[in-house]
Scaffold this active site. Structure first.
Site, mmCIF file in Angstrom:
data_model
loop_
_atom_site.group_PDB
_atom_site.id
_atom_site.type_symbol
_atom_site.label_atom_id
_atom_site.label_comp_id
_atom_site.label_asym_id
_atom_site.label_seq_id
_atom_site.Cartn_x
_atom_site.Cartn_y
_atom_site.Cartn_z
ATOM 1 C CB CYS A 89 -5.444 -1.171 -1.815
ATOM 2 S SG CYS A 89 -6.723 -0.581 -0.688
ATOM 3 C CG ASN A 110 -0.458 -0.151 2.526
ATOM 4 O OD1 ASN A 110 0.591 -0.764 2.708
ATOM 5 N ND2 ASN A 110 -1.130 0.399 3.520
ATOM 6 C CB VAL A 111 1.628 3.689 -2.271
ATOM 7 C CG1 VAL A 111 2.335 5.031 -2.441
ATOM 8 C CG2 VAL A 111 2.579 2.544 -2.614
ATOM 9 C CD GLU A 112 -1.577 4.822 4.547
ATOM 10 O OE1 GLU A 112 -1.107 5.682 5.324
ATOM 11 O OE2 GLU A 112 -2.272 3.862 4.928
ATOM 12 C CB CYS A 131 -10.776 -3.188 1.129
ATOM 13 S SG CYS A 131 -10.213 -2.531 -0.448
ATOM 14 C CD GLU A 157 -5.428 -5.753 -1.662
ATOM 15 O OE1 GLU A 157 -4.986 -4.598 -1.505
ATOM 16 O OE2 GLU A 157 -6.032 -6.381 -0.777
HETATM 17 N N1 THU Z 1 -5.329 -1.515 2.499
HETATM 18 C C1 THU Z 1 -4.788 -2.271 1.497
HETATM 19 O O1 THU Z 1 -3.685 -1.996 1.032
HETATM 20 N N2 THU Z 1 -5.499 -3.321 1.038
HETATM 21 C C2 THU Z 1 -6.690 -3.739 1.552
HETATM 22 O O2 THU Z 1 -7.296 -4.648 1.010
HETATM 23 C C3 THU Z 1 -7.199 -3.111 2.769
HETATM 24 C C4 THU Z 1 -6.639 -1.759 3.073
HETATM 25 C C5 THU Z 1 -4.571 -0.356 2.977
HETATM 26 C C6 THU Z 1 -5.137 0.983 2.547
HETATM 27 C C7 THU Z 1 -4.586 1.903 3.617
HETATM 28 O O3 THU Z 1 -3.300 2.331 3.222
HETATM 29 C C8 THU Z 1 -4.458 1.020 4.843
HETATM 30 O O4 THU Z 1 -4.551 -0.320 4.383
HETATM 31 C C9 THU Z 1 -5.521 1.257 5.907
HETATM 32 O O5 THU Z 1 -6.785 1.146 5.383
#
Ligand code: THU
Length: 144
Positions: free
Chosen positions: A67, A56-58, A100, A69
């Site tokens: 996300c 994941n990259v915020e 998610c 994925e």
């Molecule tokens: N996140 C994912 O990378 N994949 C998922 O399926 C669930 C959520 C990440 C998004 C965000 O950076 C962090 O988890 C918290 O929601």
């Protein structure tokens, strides 16, 4: 109607789940998650034997976060395409994490109902993880 809720044991055993998990953990360790501090990594086996992965990259604009994925699916196409056959997504503890809802849709598009997913309750096919999924077929059926 065929029972699509549990995968065939042969298909499950054919996958090296621990290798996929270890790759997902490597990616989780590269996550950029300074805002949520919730790190995610994912690894997927492609039907030609490749393994693709993502983290994941915020973003300071929180809603723009990608996300893990999303990164994996991008690598899938960038590295030659194909279909996902098995996916392992992990959280910061290195254990299976349920994707998610949006990411289940990504997995459906790129792996279909038979793609296997490691869940906290064991391996399940995408048909059990995203029942009655919306997919390309629905676009055709709903044409006016
Ligand atoms: N996140 C994912 O990378 N994949 C998922 O399926 C669930 C959520 C990440 C998004 C965000 O950076 C962090 O988890 C918290 O929601």
């Amino acid at each position: 109607m065929a029972d699509t809720s549990s995968p065939s044991p042969g298909a499950v055993d054919a996958v090296d789940w621990e290798s996929l998990r270890l790759r997902a953990v490597e990616l989780m360790e590269r996550a950029y998650a300074p805002y949520s501090r919730f790190r995610v990594g994912v690894a997927g086996l492609v039907d030609d034997g490749r393994v693709v992965s993502g983290c994941n990259v915020e973003n300071a604009a929180y809603g723009v976060a990608l996300c893990a994925e999303c990164g994996m699916v991008s690598e899938l196409h960038a590295s030659g395409g194909g279909r996902l056959t098995a996916v392992f997504c992990v959280g910061g503890d290195g254990q299976a994490l349920m994707p998610c809802g949006r990411c289940r849709q990504l997995l459906w598009e790129n792996g279909g109902p038979e793609c296997l997913l490691m869940t906290p309750e064991g391996v399940l096919p995408m048909s059990a993880v995203l029942p009655q999924a919306f997919g390309a077929e629905d676009l055709r059926h709903a044409e006016g």
